[in-house]
Write an enzyme that holds these catalytic residues in place. Structure first.
Site, PDB file in Angstrom:
ATOM      1  N   GLY A  47      48.748  88.814  41.260  1.00  0.00           N
ATOM      2  CA  GLY A  47      47.596  88.301  40.536  1.00  0.00           C
ATOM      3  C   GLY A  47      46.756  87.431  41.441  1.00  0.00           C
ATOM      4  O   GLY A  47      47.212  86.994  42.505  1.00  0.00           O
ATOM      5  N   GLN A  52      40.734  81.140  44.223  1.00  0.00           N
ATOM      6  CA  GLN A  52      41.440  81.483  45.459  1.00  0.00           C
ATOM      7  C   GLN A  52      40.541  82.196  46.465  1.00  0.00           C
ATOM      8  O   GLN A  52      40.866  82.237  47.651  1.00  0.00           O
ATOM      9  CB  GLN A  52      42.669  82.360  45.161  1.00  0.00           C
ATOM     10  CG  GLN A  52      43.764  81.617  44.417  1.00  0.00           C
ATOM     11  CD  GLN A  52      44.951  82.522  44.186  1.00  0.00           C
ATOM     12  OE1 GLN A  52      44.992  83.277  43.232  1.00  0.00           O
ATOM     13  NE2 GLN A  52      45.940  82.465  45.068  1.00  0.00           N
ATOM     14  N   CYS A 100      52.794  82.669  45.998  1.00  0.00           N
ATOM     15  CA  CYS A 100      51.359  82.574  45.739  1.00  0.00           C
ATOM     16  C   CYS A 100      50.629  82.905  47.029  1.00  0.00           C
ATOM     17  O   CYS A 100      51.042  82.445  48.096  1.00  0.00           O
ATOM     18  CB  CYS A 100      51.010  81.153  45.285  1.00  0.00           C
ATOM     19  SG  CYS A 100      49.253  80.914  44.952  1.00  0.00           S
ATOM     20  N   LEU A 101      49.555  83.694  46.915  1.00  0.00           N
ATOM     21  CA  LEU A 101      48.811  84.073  48.121  1.00  0.00           C
ATOM     22  C   LEU A 101      48.167  82.855  48.783  1.00  0.00           C
ATOM     23  O   LEU A 101      47.819  82.920  49.951  1.00  0.00           O
ATOM     24  CB  LEU A 101      47.750  85.120  47.775  1.00  0.00           C
ATOM     25  CG  LEU A 101      48.317  86.433  47.206  1.00  0.00           C
ATOM     26  CD1 LEU A 101      47.175  87.366  46.830  1.00  0.00           C
ATOM     27  CD2 LEU A 101      49.264  87.095  48.193  1.00  0.00           C
ATOM     28  N   HIS A 142      51.060  81.531  35.708  1.00  0.00           N
ATOM     29  CA  HIS A 142      50.770  81.134  37.084  1.00  0.00           C
ATOM     30  C   HIS A 142      49.263  81.198  37.369  1.00  0.00           C
ATOM     31  O   HIS A 142      48.684  80.255  37.926  1.00  0.00           O
ATOM     32  CB  HIS A 142      51.551  82.049  38.048  1.00  0.00           C
ATOM     33  CG  HIS A 142      51.258  81.846  39.495  1.00  0.00           C
ATOM     34  ND1 HIS A 142      52.212  81.416  40.399  1.00  0.00           N
ATOM     35  CD2 HIS A 142      50.122  82.020  40.221  1.00  0.00           C
ATOM     36  CE1 HIS A 142      51.664  81.319  41.599  1.00  0.00           C
ATOM     37  NE2 HIS A 142      50.397  81.691  41.528  1.00  0.00           N
ATOM     38  N   GLU A 143      48.636  82.322  36.962  1.00  0.00           N
ATOM     39  CA  GLU A 143      47.204  82.501  37.260  1.00  0.00           C
ATOM     40  C   GLU A 143      46.341  81.521  36.476  1.00  0.00           C
ATOM     41  O   GLU A 143      45.373  80.982  37.010  1.00  0.00           O
ATOM     42  CB  GLU A 143      46.763  83.948  36.977  1.00  0.00           C
ATOM     43  CG  GLU A 143      47.450  85.011  37.836  1.00  0.00           C
ATOM     44  CD  GLU A 143      47.434  84.707  39.319  1.00  0.00           C
ATOM     45  OE1 GLU A 143      46.478  84.072  39.808  1.00  0.00           O
ATOM     46  OE2 GLU A 143      48.399  85.093  40.007  1.00  0.00           O
ATOM     47  N   HIS A 146      46.040  78.183  37.974  1.00  0.00           N
ATOM     48  CA  HIS A 146      45.045  78.072  39.049  1.00  0.00           C
ATOM     49  C   HIS A 146      43.710  77.560  38.514  1.00  0.00           C
ATOM     50  O   HIS A 146      43.003  76.823  39.200  1.00  0.00           O
ATOM     51  CB  HIS A 146      44.796  79.440  39.704  1.00  0.00           C
ATOM     52  CG  HIS A 146      45.766  79.794  40.793  1.00  0.00           C
ATOM     53  ND1 HIS A 146      45.824  79.110  41.984  1.00  0.00           N
ATOM     54  CD2 HIS A 146      46.700  80.767  40.891  1.00  0.00           C
ATOM     55  CE1 HIS A 146      46.757  79.661  42.768  1.00  0.00           C
ATOM     56  NE2 HIS A 146      47.316  80.664  42.118  1.00  0.00           N
TER      57      HIS A 146
HETATM   58 NI    NI Z   1      48.822  81.854  42.944  1.00  0.00          NI
END
Ligand code: NI
Length: 178
Positions: A47, A52, A100-101, A142-143, A146
């Site tokens: 995701g 991000q 996480c990216l 999680h998303e 953000h």
């Molecule tokens: Ni993330």
């Protein structure tokens, strides 16, 4: 195809509360969504949230099928979720390893609610909602974090369960069963 740079933990945008989308079906929003899916695919992510890639809007995308970063989890349909709202359905918590990216190379053990209902809008502004559990529920929590300026390391209760993936899982990463 526009693969964007994913900003990493420490970038100020990742600590900010993102702004709601007020206009749907615009070229700007369509470009953002295309860039997000391109970036997600290039990084093998589960995701991605707009902040991000440097856009402070309440937009997340996710979806997964045969992802080498997350083997052994059920597939999730490609989804655009705008201005999301989460309602907790089953408040029991489940622990599993997350990545996480924006925190590349690392994993941490995070508790998330077992079952949630998420509601929001698609790219055309149509409202929808889904009741989900397990890894799907985890990805959405999680998303959406953000969009509140929260990265998963802040959710780790015991920091001895946070580290570099290659050190934690020398034999290769597999999700904890849920
Ligand atoms: Ni993330």
């Amino acid at each position: 195809m526009a693969v964007k740079t994913v900003v990493r933990m420490g970038h100020p945008l990742l600590g900010q509360v993102a702004e709601p989308v007020v206009e749907f079906n615009t070229p700007t929003l369509d470009t953002l969504l295309r860039d997000m899916f391109d970036t997600l695919a290039a990084a093998n992510g589960a995701g991605l949230a707009a902040p991000q890639i440097g856009v402070s809007l309440r937009v997340v995308v996710f979806g997964m099928a045969d992802n080498p970063r997350y083997p052994d989890v059920e597939p999730i349909a490609e989804t655009v979720l705008i201005n999301p709202l989460i309602t907790v359905i089953d408040a029991r918590e489940v622990e599993a390893w997350e990545g996480c990216l924006s925190v590349p190379g690392m994993r941490g053990l995070v508790s998330r609610y077992r079952t949630i209902c998420y509601a929001g809008h698609d790219s055309q502004g149509r409202r929808f909602e889904r009741n989900v559990s397990g890894f799907h529920a985890r990805v959405v929590q999680h998303e959406v974090d953000h969009l509140e300026g929260i990265l998963y390391p802040r959710r780790i209760r015991d920091l001895s369960h946070f580290g570099f993936e290659e050190e934690l899982f020398p034999e290769g990463f597999h999700c904890a069963p849920e």
